[in-house]
Design a protein around this motif. Structure first.
Motif, PDB file in Angstrom:
ATOM      1  N   ASN A  78      35.722   3.761  74.722  1.00  0.00           N
ATOM      2  CA  ASN A  78      35.377   5.181  74.853  1.00  0.00           C
ATOM      3  C   ASN A  78      34.724   5.712  73.580  1.00  0.00           C
ATOM      4  OD1 ASN A  78      36.448   5.179  77.427  1.00  0.00           O
ATOM      5  ND2 ASN A  78      38.409   6.029  76.787  1.00  0.00           N
ATOM      6  N   SER A 128      31.178   4.239  73.340  1.00  0.00           N
ATOM      7  CA  SER A 128      30.327   4.816  74.380  1.00  0.00           C
ATOM      8  C   SER A 128      29.896   6.232  74.027  1.00  0.00           C
ATOM      9  CB  SER A 128      31.065   4.832  75.724  1.00  0.00           C
ATOM     10  OG  SER A 128      31.328   3.538  76.157  1.00  0.00           O
ATOM     11  N   THR A 149      26.054   7.373  73.040  1.00  0.00           N
ATOM     12  CA  THR A 149      25.362   8.430  73.786  1.00  0.00           C
ATOM     13  C   THR A 149      24.751   9.448  72.824  1.00  0.00           C
ATOM     14  OG1 THR A 149      26.868   8.164  75.647  1.00  0.00           O
ATOM     15  CG2 THR A 149      25.642  10.224  75.545  1.00  0.00           C
TER      16      THR A 149
END
Length: 72
Positions: A42, A45, A49
């Motif tokens: 997480n 990620s 992004t």
């Protein structure tokens, strides 16, 4: 050997895992770590992004233009 230019774009453990290709053992190890550690997945990620937004073409071209103008 890791490419220094790549490490500037994707800092290890911030928005990715840098490995030396073509090392299948390192790739498998990195994938296993991501599967086993949901918090790390997480974290990477989310940061990736954000980094992808920073590397949009219009932003990069604006930075290049500014560097060129500041050179002269």
């Amino acid at each position: 050997m890791l490419d220094a230019k790549t490490s500037l774009f994707l800092p290890h453990a911030t928005s990715g895992a840098l490995i030396t290709p073509p090392n299948a053992t390192s790739i498998a190890s990195a994938l296993k770590e991501l599967i086993a550690n949901q918090a790390l997945f997480n974290h990477l990620s989310y940061n990736l992004t954000l980094r992808a937004k920073e590397l949009k073409w219009d932003i990069i071209t604006r930075q290049i233009q500014e560097e060129i103008l500041n050179t002269f």
